[in-house]
Motif scaffolding. Sequence first.
Motif, PDB file in Angstrom:
ATOM      1  N   VAL A  92     -11.642   8.372  73.838  1.00  6.66           N
ATOM      2  CA  VAL A  92     -11.804   9.331  72.760  1.00  6.66           C
ATOM      3  C   VAL A  92     -13.089   8.993  72.011  1.00  6.66           C
ATOM      4  O   VAL A  92     -13.408   7.823  71.811  1.00  6.66           O
ATOM      5  CB  VAL A  92     -10.592   9.287  71.793  1.00  6.66           C
ATOM      6  N   VAL A  93     -13.812  10.035  71.583  1.00  6.48           N
ATOM      7  CA  VAL A  93     -15.037   9.845  70.822  1.00  6.48           C
ATOM      8  C   VAL A  93     -14.903  10.581  69.489  1.00  6.48           C
ATOM      9  O   VAL A  93     -14.593  11.769  69.462  1.00  6.48           O
ATOM     10  CB  VAL A  93     -16.265  10.371  71.589  1.00  6.48           C
ATOM     11  N   ASP A  94     -15.129   9.859  68.399  1.00  7.85           N
ATOM     12  CA  ASP A  94     -15.203  10.446  67.064  1.00  7.85           C
ATOM     13  C   ASP A  94     -16.687  10.507  66.731  1.00  7.85           C
ATOM     14  O   ASP A  94     -17.306   9.491  66.447  1.00  7.85           O
ATOM     15  CB  ASP A  94     -14.437   9.564  66.064  1.00  7.85           C
ATOM     16  N   PHE A  95     -17.268  11.713  66.777  1.00  4.02           N
ATOM     17  CA  PHE A  95     -18.715  11.863  66.609  1.00  4.02           C
ATOM     18  C   PHE A  95     -19.184  11.825  65.160  1.00  4.02           C
ATOM     19  O   PHE A  95     -20.365  11.739  64.910  1.00  4.02           O
ATOM     20  CB  PHE A  95     -19.202  13.155  67.272  1.00  4.02           C
ATOM     21  N   CYS A  96     -18.292  11.931  64.215  1.00  7.07           N
ATOM     22  CA  CYS A  96     -18.654  11.844  62.791  1.00  7.07           C
ATOM     23  C   CYS A  96     -17.727  10.843  62.131  1.00  7.07           C
ATOM     24  O   CYS A  96     -17.000  11.146  61.193  1.00  7.07           O
ATOM     25  CB  CYS A  96     -18.539  13.205  62.119  1.00  7.07           C
ATOM     26  N   ALA A  97     -17.753   9.625  62.604  1.00  2.29           N
ATOM     27  CA  ALA A  97     -16.762   8.621  62.214  1.00  2.29           C
ATOM     28  C   ALA A  97     -16.896   8.158  60.771  1.00  2.29           C
ATOM     29  O   ALA A  97     -15.903   7.810  60.141  1.00  2.29           O
ATOM     30  CB  ALA A  97     -16.850   7.416  63.158  1.00  2.29           C
ATOM     31  N   GLY A  98     -18.108   8.129  60.244  1.00  4.20           N
ATOM     32  CA  GLY A  98     -18.285   7.653  58.871  1.00  4.20           C
ATOM     33  C   GLY A  98     -17.665   6.286  58.669  1.00  4.20           C
ATOM     34  O   GLY A  98     -17.932   5.356  59.428  1.00  4.20           O
ATOM     35  N   ALA A  99     -16.804   6.157  57.670  1.00  4.35           N
ATOM     36  CA  ALA A  99     -16.144   4.881  57.381  1.00  4.35           C
ATOM     37  C   ALA A  99     -14.914   4.658  58.246  1.00  4.35           C
ATOM     38  O   ALA A  99     -14.246   3.635  58.122  1.00  4.35           O
ATOM     39  CB  ALA A  99     -15.775   4.808  55.905  1.00  4.35           C
ATOM     40  N   GLY A 100     -14.577   5.627  59.105  1.00  2.00           N
ATOM     41  CA  GLY A 100     -13.594   5.383  60.152  1.00  2.00           C
ATOM     42  C   GLY A 100     -12.138   5.647  59.871  1.00  2.00           C
ATOM     43  O   GLY A 100     -11.280   5.206  60.637  1.00  2.00           O
ATOM     44  N   GLY A 101     -11.797   6.370  58.835  1.00  2.49           N
ATOM     45  CA  GLY A 101     -10.385   6.617  58.531  1.00  2.49           C
ATOM     46  C   GLY A 101      -9.634   7.277  59.680  1.00  2.49           C
ATOM     47  O   GLY A 101      -8.593   6.794  60.125  1.00  2.49           O
ATOM     48  N   LYS A 102     -10.162   8.403  60.161  1.00  2.00           N
ATOM     49  CA  LYS A 102      -9.495   9.093  61.262  1.00  2.00           C
ATOM     50  C   LYS A 102      -9.599   8.283  62.556  1.00  2.00           C
ATOM     51  O   LYS A 102      -8.662   8.263  63.363  1.00  2.00           O
ATOM     52  CB  LYS A 102     -10.074  10.500  61.436  1.00  2.00           C
ATOM     53  N   THR A 103     -10.693   7.577  62.739  1.00  2.00           N
ATOM     54  CA  THR A 103     -10.841   6.722  63.916  1.00  2.00           C
ATOM     55  C   THR A 103      -9.716   5.693  63.969  1.00  2.00           C
ATOM     56  O   THR A 103      -9.111   5.478  65.030  1.00  2.00           O
ATOM     57  CB  THR A 103     -12.201   5.987  63.890  1.00  2.00           C
ATOM     58  N   LEU A 104      -9.419   5.069  62.833  1.00  2.00           N
ATOM     59  CA  LEU A 104      -8.368   4.053  62.799  1.00  2.00           C
ATOM     60  C   LEU A 104      -6.996   4.667  63.071  1.00  2.00           C
ATOM     61  O   LEU A 104      -6.165   4.067  63.764  1.00  2.00           O
ATOM     62  CB  LEU A 104      -8.370   3.326  61.455  1.00  2.00           C
ATOM     63  N   ALA A 105      -6.755   5.857  62.566  1.00  2.00           N
ATOM     64  CA  ALA A 105      -5.487   6.536  62.835  1.00  2.00           C
ATOM     65  C   ALA A 105      -5.357   6.862  64.323  1.00  2.00           C
ATOM     66  O   ALA A 105      -4.294   6.678  64.919  1.00  2.00           O
ATOM     67  CB  ALA A 105      -5.382   7.811  61.991  1.00  2.00           C
ATOM     68  N   ILE A 106      -6.456   7.308  64.922  1.00  2.00           N
ATOM     69  CA  ILE A 106      -6.451   7.626  66.352  1.00  2.00           C
ATOM     70  C   ILE A 106      -6.214   6.361  67.173  1.00  2.00           C
ATOM     71  O   ILE A 106      -5.438   6.359  68.130  1.00  2.00           O
ATOM     72  CB  ILE A 106      -7.771   8.319  66.758  1.00  2.00           C
ATOM     73  N   GLY A 107      -6.861   5.263  66.801  1.00  2.00           N
ATOM     74  CA  GLY A 107      -6.677   3.999  67.512  1.00  2.00           C
ATOM     75  C   GLY A 107      -5.232   3.531  67.485  1.00  2.00           C
ATOM     76  O   GLY A 107      -4.704   3.030  68.480  1.00  2.00           O
ATOM     77  N   ALA A 108      -4.575   3.701  66.346  1.00  2.00           N
ATOM     78  CA  ALA A 108      -3.157   3.329  66.251  1.00  2.00           C
ATOM     79  C   ALA A 108      -2.314   4.228  67.146  1.00  2.00           C
ATOM     80  O   ALA A 108      -1.370   3.768  67.794  1.00  2.00           O
ATOM     81  CB  ALA A 108      -2.684   3.402  64.799  1.00  2.00           C
ATOM     82  N   MET A 109      -2.650   5.535  67.208  1.00  2.00           N
ATOM     83  CA  MET A 109      -1.930   6.451  68.097  1.00  2.00           C
ATOM     84  C   MET A 109      -2.083   6.031  69.555  1.00  2.00           C
ATOM     85  O   MET A 109      -1.166   6.186  70.351  1.00  2.00           O
ATOM     86  CB  MET A 109      -2.471   7.875  67.959  1.00  2.00           C
ATOM     87  N   MET A 110      -3.249   5.513  69.888  1.00  2.00           N
ATOM     88  CA  MET A 110      -3.520   5.085  71.262  1.00  2.00           C
ATOM     89  C   MET A 110      -2.898   3.723  71.564  1.00  2.00           C
ATOM     90  O   MET A 110      -3.031   3.219  72.667  1.00  2.00           O
ATOM     91  CB  MET A 110      -5.037   5.054  71.498  1.00  2.00           C
ATOM     92  N   ARG A 111      -2.239   3.150  70.549  1.00  2.00           N
ATOM     93  CA  ARG A 111      -1.563   1.847  70.682  1.00  2.00           C
ATOM     94  C   ARG A 111      -2.536   0.759  71.117  1.00  2.00           C
ATOM     95  O   ARG A 111      -2.201  -0.126  71.889  1.00  2.00           O
ATOM     96  CB  ARG A 111      -0.365   1.925  71.622  1.00  2.00           C
ATOM     97  N   ASN A 112      -3.793   0.876  70.616  1.00  2.00           N
ATOM     98  CA  ASN A 112      -4.817  -0.144  70.849  1.00  2.00           C
ATOM     99  C   ASN A 112      -5.174  -0.279  72.331  1.00  2.00           C
ATOM    100  O   ASN A 112      -5.534  -1.356  72.799  1.00  2.00           O
ATOM    101  CB  ASN A 112      -4.371  -1.494  70.265  1.00  2.00           C
ATOM    102  N   THR A 113      -5.063   0.824  73.074  1.00  2.00           N
ATOM    103  CA  THR A 113      -5.432   0.827  74.491  1.00  2.00           C
ATOM    104  C   THR A 113      -6.547   1.848  74.690  1.00  2.00           C
ATOM    105  O   THR A 113      -6.883   2.606  73.782  1.00  2.00           O
ATOM    106  CB  THR A 113      -4.231   1.205  75.380  1.00  2.00           C
ATOM    107  N   GLY A 114      -7.108   1.906  75.865  1.00  2.00           N
ATOM    108  CA  GLY A 114      -8.181   2.843  76.152  1.00  2.00           C
ATOM    109  C   GLY A 114      -9.444   2.460  75.412  1.00  2.00           C
ATOM    110  O   GLY A 114      -9.609   1.329  74.951  1.00  2.00           O
ATOM    111  N   ARG A 115     -10.346   3.426  75.283  1.00  2.00           N
ATOM    112  CA  ARG A 115     -11.606   3.188  74.579  1.00  2.00           C
ATOM    113  C   ARG A 115     -11.774   4.266  73.527  1.00  2.00           C
ATOM    114  O   ARG A 115     -11.637   5.452  73.806  1.00  2.00           O
ATOM    115  CB  ARG A 115     -12.778   3.190  75.543  1.00  2.00           C
ATOM    116  N   LEU A 116     -12.106   3.829  72.332  1.00  2.00           N
ATOM    117  CA  LEU A 116     -12.300   4.734  71.203  1.00  2.00           C
ATOM    118  C   LEU A 116     -13.679   4.454  70.618  1.00  2.00           C
ATOM    119  O   LEU A 116     -13.938   3.353  70.131  1.00  2.00           O
ATOM    120  CB  LEU A 116     -11.199   4.510  70.162  1.00  2.00           C
ATOM    121  N   TYR A 117     -14.560   5.441  70.715  1.00  2.00           N
ATOM    122  CA  TYR A 117     -15.916   5.296  70.216  1.00  2.00           C
ATOM    123  C   TYR A 117     -16.027   5.933  68.835  1.00  2.00           C
ATOM    124  O   TYR A 117     -15.593   7.071  68.637  1.00  2.00           O
ATOM    125  CB  TYR A 117     -16.917   5.950  71.176  1.00  2.00           C
ATOM    126  N   ALA A 118     -16.604   5.200  67.908  1.00  2.00           N
ATOM    127  CA  ALA A 118     -16.827   5.677  66.546  1.00  2.00           C
ATOM    128  C   ALA A 118     -18.331   5.849  66.365  1.00  2.00           C
ATOM    129  O   ALA A 118     -19.048   4.883  66.120  1.00  2.00           O
ATOM    130  CB  ALA A 118     -16.265   4.683  65.534  1.00  2.00           C
TER     131      ALA A 118
END
Length: 181
Positions: free
Chosen positions: A127-153
Motif C-alpha cells: 500500500v502507498v500513502d502518497f500524502c502521508a504527512g505526519a502519518g496518522g492514516k498510514t499508522l492506521a493502515i499499518g495496524a490493519m495490515m497487522r504489520n505485514t506487507g509493505r506500506l510506503y509513506a
Amino acid sequence: AWLEACLDVRIEDLLVRHRHNLPEWLVQPLKTQLGEGFWPLAQALNESATLDLRVNALTDKRDDVRRELALAGIQAEPTPYSPWGLRVQGKPALTKLDAFARGAIEVQDEGSQLLAWLLEARRGEMVVDFCAGAGGKTLAIGAMMRNTGRLYAFDTSAHRLDALKPRLARSKLSNVHPAAI
C-alpha cells in the motif's frame, strides 16, 4: 463590557453572511447542493471539533483502553462509526498517559480513521500513502495490515515526514517505509 456585549448578541439578529460564517463564493453552491441541509451544515462547521482517539488495533483493544482511560479519570465513549475510535470529553493531557507513551492511542479524528478503514488494506499487501504527512492514516493502515506487507509513506515534505518518526516508533509497526518524494 465589550465581551459582555458580544455574549449578548443573538445569532438570529446577525446578518445572514455572519450567521453562516462561510466564504461567499461557497454559499450558493452549498445551498444549491444541500437545500434544507445547508443550515445544519453551517452550524456544525461553527462548532468545536470533538477530540477523537484511534486505538492501535495491532497492540490493544478499544474496550481495554477505554477502561484504562477511565482509571486515569478520562471519560471516553466509542465513536459512532470507527471500530477503533474513542471520543474523549474535554482536552486532557494525553501525552502524559502510559497508553500514549506505549502507542496504544493516537489522536485522530473519526473521519480519518474511516478513510483508513474503508481502504480495507489486508495482510501482506503493498500500500502507498502518497500524502502521508505526519502519518496518522498510514499508522492506521499499518495496524490493519497487522504489520505485514509493505506500506510506503510518501510526502513531498521531508519536514512533515519527520513528525512520523516518533509516532512510528510508538506504534510498533515495522512495515512502514517513509520517503520524501
